[in-house]
Design an enzyme around this catalytic site. Structure first.
Site, PDB file in Angstrom:
ATOM      1  N   GLU A   7       0.830  -1.217   0.000  1.00 45.34           N
ATOM      2  CA  GLU A   7       0.000   0.000   0.000  1.00 45.34           C
ATOM      3  C   GLU A   7       0.865   1.269   0.000  1.00 45.34           C
ATOM      4  O   GLU A   7       2.073   1.203   0.222  1.00 45.34           O
ATOM      5  CB  GLU A   7      -0.927   0.001   1.218  1.00 45.34           C
ATOM      6  CG  GLU A   7      -0.173  -0.152   2.531  1.00 45.34           C
ATOM      7  CD  GLU A   7      -0.657   0.759   3.627  1.00 45.34           C
ATOM      8  OE1 GLU A   7      -1.035   1.907   3.340  1.00 45.34           O
ATOM      9  OE2 GLU A   7      -0.628   0.319   4.791  1.00 45.34           O
ATOM     10  N   SER A 124     -12.783   2.137  10.495  1.00 45.18           N
ATOM     11  CA  SER A 124     -12.081   2.141   9.215  1.00 45.18           C
ATOM     12  C   SER A 124     -12.788   1.281   8.166  1.00 45.18           C
ATOM     13  O   SER A 124     -13.290   0.191   8.470  1.00 45.18           O
ATOM     14  CB  SER A 124     -10.660   1.611   9.407  1.00 45.18           C
ATOM     15  OG  SER A 124      -9.980   1.565   8.183  1.00 45.18           O
ATOM     16  N   ASP A 126     -11.213  -0.282   6.192  1.00 46.89           N
ATOM     17  CA  ASP A 126     -10.381  -1.486   6.084  1.00 46.89           C
ATOM     18  C   ASP A 126     -11.157  -2.722   6.532  1.00 46.89           C
ATOM     19  O   ASP A 126     -10.988  -3.809   5.975  1.00 46.89           O
ATOM     20  CB  ASP A 126      -9.128  -1.362   6.965  1.00 46.89           C
ATOM     21  CG  ASP A 126      -8.132  -0.320   6.466  1.00 46.89           C
ATOM     22  OD1 ASP A 126      -8.376   0.295   5.410  1.00 46.89           O
ATOM     23  OD2 ASP A 126      -7.107  -0.122   7.154  1.00 46.89           O
ATOM     24  N   LYS A 143      -3.629  -1.402  14.284  1.00 42.23           N
ATOM     25  CA  LYS A 143      -2.775  -0.414  14.941  1.00 42.23           C
ATOM     26  C   LYS A 143      -3.206  -0.226  16.400  1.00 42.23           C
ATOM     27  O   LYS A 143      -4.392  -0.128  16.692  1.00 42.23           O
ATOM     28  CB  LYS A 143      -2.816   0.902  14.164  1.00 42.23           C
ATOM     29  CG  LYS A 143      -1.960   0.816  12.895  1.00 42.23           C
ATOM     30  CD  LYS A 143      -1.834   2.139  12.201  1.00 42.23           C
ATOM     31  CE  LYS A 143      -3.144   2.539  11.572  1.00 42.23           C
ATOM     32  NZ  LYS A 143      -3.445   1.858  10.317  1.00 42.23           N
TER      33      LYS A 143
END
Ligand code: PSU
Ligand code: MN
Length: 286
Positions: A7, A124, A126, A143
């Site tokens: 990424e 997110s 994600d 994270k």
């Protein structure tokens, strides 16, 4: 031919210059060293690039105004001819579309922490992307700035199989331990490849999330990093930061508050993840 997607948000918004450019090139070298071909993804002038060259990587690492491009941003970055650094979610979409099957990153996004009494909702993309694209995603967990317990639950909701690579516990990005379980442990690339093949045979659309503890010599114990994260999160809330600005701010503040230690951990785990992703790609291609 084994290939690994990488990424570019981590380049443009996750790491400072010049570590970002150096890291991007080192990750590609790590993938090559294991016999796979790296493809770093991003958008240059609105064009999707699957396999940025060194000049394009330098551009995303240094230019002003590179947009942090998650899924919602892709149409406008493309239509307006902007430069875009793709998040895990956006990279997954573009990698899947290009036929790539293995993707390495640092830490995925997830459910952000909420201040007591505040009803913020920052989750997110994600997570939904992991539920939608059947890649093998290699990371060090989510994270640590996030609410890891809530993130773990959200992965279950998305139907994502969480693999502990050489561990029975989900790592917490800077630290090896989170107290949260994985669904299955794998100790070799071949075991991960077998899971990916089983998933494909079942017709499941979800990603396989391979979580790898940070290298022991670079890891920071939870007891050391947690007070620093709490401090950075408090600063973020005091500034009233929201949405896409949150993660880059927290990573930058952690780097400053730990005098670069969190940055060293981030760089070490990124390289390790790239190497393991390449080994998995080789096993999948075999
Ligand atoms: N991992 C890192 N550094 C980063 C990121 C991941 O080590 O900067 C990026 C990824 O691109 C991830 C994004 O998709 O942060 C998450 O941002 P958000 O929480 O705004 O969705
Ligand atoms: Mn967010």
């Amino acid at each position: 031919m084994p290939t690994v997607a990488l990424e570019s948000t981590v380049i443009a918004h996750g790491l400072p210059y010049p570590e970002n450019e150096q890291a991007a090139l080192r990750l590609e070298a790590a993938v090559c060293a294991e016999g796979a071909t790296p493809h770093t993804l991003g958008l240059i002038g609105g064009e999707v690039v699957v396999g940025l060259d060194a000049d394009q990587i330098r551009h995303l690492a240094t230019a002003e105004g590179v947009r942090k491009a998650s899924l919602r941003d892709l149409p406008l970055v493309a239509a307006q001819g902007l430069d875009g650094a793709t998040t895990v979610a956006a990279t997954m979409h573009l990698a899947h579309r290009a036929g790539l099957r293995v993707f390495a990153t640092g830490g995925i996004g997830g459910v952000h922490r909420t201040a007591p009494g505040e009803a913020t909702w920052d989750v997110s993309a994600d997570l939904t992307a992991l539920g939608r694209y059947p890649l093998v995603v290699v990371c060090a967990g989510a994270k640590a700035i996030l609410d890891l317990r809530a993130t773990r639950e959200a992965l279950e909701t998305q139907g994502v199989t969480v693999v502990g690579y050489g561990t029975d516990e989900m790592p917490a990005f800077y630290s090896a331990t989170s107290g949260l379980p994985v669904d299955v442990r794998c100790d070799t690339p071949a075991e991960v490849a077998a899971l990916a093949r089983a998933r494909d045979a079942l017709g499941l659309p979800q990603a396989l999330l391979v979580t790898v503890p940070p290298p022991a010599e670079a890891a920071v114990p939870v007891a050391e990093i947690e007070p620093v994260i709490a401090e950075a999160v408090a600063e973020m809330e005091a500034l009233g930061l929201r949405s896409g600005a949150v993660t880059p701010f927290l990573l930058r503040r952690l780097g400053a508050l730990t005098h670069g230690r969190s940055l060293d951990t981030n760089l070490a785990l990124l390289e390790q993840n790239a190497r393991i992703a390449a080994q998995i790609a080789v096993a999948l291609a075999g």
